[in-house]
Design an enzyme around this catalytic site. Structure first.
Site, PDB file in Angstrom:
ATOM      1  N   ASP A 189       0.889  -1.162   0.000  1.00  0.00           N
ATOM      2  CA  ASP A 189       0.000   0.000   0.000  1.00  0.00           C
ATOM      3  C   ASP A 189       0.926   1.210   0.000  1.00  0.00           C
ATOM      4  O   ASP A 189       1.564   1.523   1.009  1.00  0.00           O
ATOM      5  CB  ASP A 189      -0.867   0.000   1.267  1.00  0.00           C
ATOM      6  CG  ASP A 189      -1.846   1.165   1.292  1.00  0.00           C
ATOM      7  OD1 ASP A 189      -1.515   2.233   0.747  1.00  0.00           O
ATOM      8  OD2 ASP A 189      -2.927   1.008   1.870  1.00  0.00           O
ATOM      9  N   HIS A 190       1.000   1.894  -1.149  1.00  0.00           N
ATOM     10  CA  HIS A 190       2.041   2.929  -1.251  1.00  0.00           C
ATOM     11  C   HIS A 190       1.804   4.085  -0.299  1.00  0.00           C
ATOM     12  O   HIS A 190       2.724   4.833   0.019  1.00  0.00           O
ATOM     13  CB  HIS A 190       2.217   3.399  -2.699  1.00  0.00           C
ATOM     14  CG  HIS A 190       1.196   4.398  -3.157  1.00  0.00           C
ATOM     15  ND1 HIS A 190      -0.077   4.048  -3.495  1.00  0.00           N
ATOM     16  CD2 HIS A 190       1.275   5.744  -3.323  1.00  0.00           C
ATOM     17  CE1 HIS A 190      -0.746   5.137  -3.854  1.00  0.00           C
ATOM     18  NE2 HIS A 190       0.052   6.184  -3.762  1.00  0.00           N
ATOM     19  N   GLU A 228      -8.086  14.683  -4.937  1.00  0.00           N
ATOM     20  CA  GLU A 228      -7.189  14.733  -6.095  1.00  0.00           C
ATOM     21  C   GLU A 228      -7.707  15.725  -7.118  1.00  0.00           C
ATOM     22  O   GLU A 228      -8.921  15.855  -7.299  1.00  0.00           O
ATOM     23  CB  GLU A 228      -7.114  13.356  -6.754  1.00  0.00           C
ATOM     24  CG  GLU A 228      -6.510  12.298  -5.875  1.00  0.00           C
ATOM     25  CD  GLU A 228      -6.292  11.015  -6.650  1.00  0.00           C
ATOM     26  OE1 GLU A 228      -5.198  10.877  -7.223  1.00  0.00           O
ATOM     27  OE2 GLU A 228      -7.202  10.190  -6.703  1.00  0.00           O
ATOM     28  N   HIS A 252      -6.122   2.668   1.175  1.00  0.00           N
ATOM     29  CA  HIS A 252      -5.315   3.759   1.739  1.00  0.00           C
ATOM     30  C   HIS A 252      -6.018   4.456   2.907  1.00  0.00           C
ATOM     31  O   HIS A 252      -5.434   4.701   3.956  1.00  0.00           O
ATOM     32  CB  HIS A 252      -4.996   4.811   0.676  1.00  0.00           C
ATOM     33  CG  HIS A 252      -4.425   4.259  -0.597  1.00  0.00           C
ATOM     34  ND1 HIS A 252      -3.539   3.209  -0.618  1.00  0.00           N
ATOM     35  CD2 HIS A 252      -4.599   4.624  -1.891  1.00  0.00           C
ATOM     36  CE1 HIS A 252      -3.205   2.957  -1.883  1.00  0.00           C
ATOM     37  NE2 HIS A 252      -3.836   3.794  -2.664  1.00  0.00           N
ATOM     38  N   LYS A 352     -11.968  12.394  -7.137  1.00  0.00           N
ATOM     39  CA  LYS A 352     -11.141  12.848  -8.259  1.00  0.00           C
ATOM     40  C   LYS A 352     -11.725  14.163  -8.761  1.00  0.00           C
ATOM     41  O   LYS A 352     -12.920  14.418  -8.601  1.00  0.00           O
ATOM     42  CB  LYS A 352     -11.165  11.816  -9.371  1.00  0.00           C
ATOM     43  CG  LYS A 352     -10.554  10.486  -8.935  1.00  0.00           C
ATOM     44  CD  LYS A 352      -9.564   9.985  -9.955  1.00  0.00           C
ATOM     45  CE  LYS A 352      -8.915   8.690  -9.526  1.00  0.00           C
ATOM     46  NZ  LYS A 352      -7.508   8.840  -9.122  1.00  0.00           N
TER      47      LYS A 352
HETATM   48  C1  BG6 Z   1      -3.659   4.910  -6.293  1.00  0.00           C
HETATM   49  C2  BG6 Z   1      -4.969   5.003  -7.020  1.00  0.00           C
HETATM   50  O1  BG6 Z   1      -3.656   3.814  -5.423  1.00  0.00           O
HETATM   51  O2  BG6 Z   1      -3.473   6.100  -5.549  1.00  0.00           O
HETATM   52  C3  BG6 Z   1      -5.033   6.221  -7.905  1.00  0.00           C
HETATM   53  O3  BG6 Z   1      -5.157   3.826  -7.804  1.00  0.00           O
HETATM   54  C4  BG6 Z   1      -4.709   7.461  -7.115  1.00  0.00           C
HETATM   55  O4  BG6 Z   1      -6.318   6.351  -8.529  1.00  0.00           O
HETATM   56  C5  BG6 Z   1      -3.425   7.273  -6.336  1.00  0.00           C
HETATM   57  O5  BG6 Z   1      -4.593   8.547  -8.016  1.00  0.00           O
HETATM   58  C6  BG6 Z   1      -3.173   8.435  -5.416  1.00  0.00           C
HETATM   59  O6  BG6 Z   1      -1.879   8.311  -4.895  1.00  0.00           O
HETATM   60  P1  BG6 Z   1      -1.079   9.590  -4.410  1.00  0.00           P
HETATM   61  O7  BG6 Z   1       0.171   9.012  -3.821  1.00  0.00           O
HETATM   62  O8  BG6 Z   1      -0.850  10.437  -5.616  1.00  0.00           O
HETATM   63  O9  BG6 Z   1      -1.968  10.267  -3.412  1.00  0.00           O
END
Ligand code: BG6
Length: 503
Positions: A189-190, A228, A252, A352
């Site tokens: 999970d980034h 976003e 997330h 979004k």
């Molecule tokens: C990803 C989603 O996991 O996270 C994307 O699939 C989203 O849709 C992105 O834009 C957002 O990541 P960050 O790090 O830019 O907030």
């Protein structure tokens, strides 16, 4: 528990095998993150990269591709280019992920890596593929005996989305654990790799002053926003199967919530931390269908202006149906039913094409018990608020009242603030560096465990079920470049509360 000494050392010798090596994730994140790890001195010296994809290419062709990937992000998040010695360690296996011959070729590449690059039989298998490939790849690994750990460790990194709903997540967990031990599975999970997210535990548990007031007695409610400006960016096909709840909230945002709400773990051992997160998710009651109608808001963006750019409606994006019912915005009111949080609502919202990119957590405290200054005709006192800004601004601030100098009692809202820029400029990063290094040292704290994934799906399941059975009649329901549908404002206004919007 991983010590700081281990975090400052290069990862264990290993081969890093990426399925989906020609994909966006590999080019934009994984390769640059590995280059950055090399620049920080954290990539093992005995290392090999093995790209696996269907495209007809040889080692040389893939080496050129990998080097170009670095240039594309140079000056942005990556350190620039791979340093000396990296390119010679890059190999390519062409093949179909369902073909046993592919896995025999990977096996040969691993034997070569062990011989030539000293990788000691250790291997990371990174599944940077569409989710439909996860189970076939893991079966392929098992078929070739690549999951066996007799000669060195074997770890599998699984990208999101992890399942489409609770049943498919359970089925995927079953498929993976038929072959692999839970300790070999790293569900990535980034968000958990972001510095500001990692700081949440430090902020809460290394400072004695916040924990005593971190509960229902002092906190009125908590807000989590992941806003976003971007739309679906050419991923319409994927997004049509997902929507914001599956794409962002289920993973997330529920992880952020768990970090805010969890009890202090007894140690920083990965299982101790994950157990505490699990207790929070367990304590979130799944909504009843009638609650969904009241406490969950969905929206879809229409055309509008973001910044100064005109953008099309979601339904006009490539790959999106002209009558799509997919939500690009969601706001939820959740309750954590435990002694610390009973009665404190947690409001989550993500969308979004909103007005601004902003990921932030706001802890809204209760009003002072005695309205001393209101008696003097001073306007209503705003309660204190703690804002944790995750991106793009990285900061923590406390809003409070102060007396403006002068003879009259005039109260002004002021801020105590800390910005990450105080640490000076940080080395370039993609956000994947810590996570990849953790896989190489075998630390799973920042990765999802099977039960955490299933608990998160359980929380959003009724919402998804109710929404799919009741088509939204008002889509598109918000103009791109705004803060979402009016119903989202009403969700809080109903209780006399309002969203904290930046700017
Ligand atoms: C990803 C989603 O996991 O996270 C994307 O699939 C989203 O849709 C992105 O834009 C957002 O990541 P960050 O790090 O830019 O907030």
């Amino acid at each position: 528990m991983t010590t700081n000494a281990a975090r400052l050392r290069p990862g264990d010798p290993c081969a890093f095998v990426v399925f989906g090596a020609m994909g966006d994730l590999t080019r934009r994140k994984l390769l640059p993150a590995l280059y950055n790890l090399q620049a920080y001195g954290l990539l093992p010296k005995d290392f090999a990269f093995v790209g696996v994809a269907r495209r007809a290419l040889g080692d040389e062709g893939f080496r050129d591709y990998a080097a170009a990937a670095a240039h594309e992000v140079a000056g942005g998040s990556a350190a620039g280019a791979p340093q000396a010695g990296f390119t010679a360690r890059v190999h390519y296996v062409r093949g179909d992920f369902e073909d046993p011959a592919t896995f025999e070729a990977i096996s040969a590449a691993l034997a070569h890596a062990a011989r030539e690059h000293g990788t000691a039989g250790n291997a990371v298998f990174y599944l940077a593929t569409p989710p439909s490939e996860f189970a076939p790849i893991v079966r392929g690994l098992a078929g070739a005996g690549l999951d066996r750990q007799d000669a060195g460790w074997r770890r599998v990194v699984v990208e999101k989305p992890f399942g489409h709903d609770l049943d498919s997540a359970r089925a995927l967990n079953r498929e993976l654990t038929k072959v692999l031990a839970e300790s070999q599975i790293f569900r990535i999970d980034h968000y958990l790799g972001k510095e500001t997210v990692q700081n949440l535990m430090v902020f809460r548990f290394a400072n004695g002053m916040f924990e005593p007031i971190w509960n229902r007695r002092y906190v009125d409610h908590v807000q989590l926003t992941v806003a976003e400006e971007l739309g679906v960016e050419g991923r319409g096909g994927y997004y049509e199967q997902a929507g914001v709840v599956r794409d962002l909230v289920q993973n997330h945002m529920l992880q952020l919530l768990a970090l805010v709400a969890m009890e202090p773990p007894s140690t920083l051992a990965p299982e101790a931390v994950r157990n505490e997160k699990m207790k929070v998710l367990d304590a979130i009651r799944a909504m009843e269908p009638e609650q969904v109608l009241r406490d969950a808001v969905r929206g879809q963006y229409g055309a509008g202006t973001v910044g100064d750019k005109k953008v099309p409606a979601y339904r006009d994006e490539p790959g999106v149906s002209a009558t799509s019912q997919v939500e690009t915005f969601a706001a939820l009111k959740l309750q954590v039913e435990n002694w610390r949080w009973a009665g404190v609502p947690f409001f989550l919202r993500s969308g979004k094409r909103l007005a601004r990119r902003d990921t932030q957590i706001s802890i809204q405290f209760r009003r002072p018990p005695l309205l001393l200054f209101e008696e003097m005709g001073v306007e209503q006192i705003e309660p204190n608020r703690l804002d944790i800004l995750i991106q793009p601004e990285e900061a923590i601030s406390i809003s409070m009242k102060a007396k403006r100098p002068g003879p009259a009692i005039v109260l002004e809202q002021v801020k105590l603030a800390f910005g990450y820029s105080q640490f000076g400029s940080l080395p370039p990063a993609t956000g994947y560096e810590r996570l990849l290094h953790d896989v190489m040292i075998g630390d799973a704290e920042l990765f999802h465990r099977a039960d955490l994934v299933e608990a998160s799906w359980r929380i959003v399941t009724t919402v998804l079920d109710v929404w799919s059975s009741l088509p939204a009649r008002d889509f598109p329901s918000y103009e791109a470049g705004t803060w979402g549908p009016a119903a989202s404002t009403e969700l809080l206004a109903r209780d006399g509360r309002r969203w904290v919007n930046p700017g």
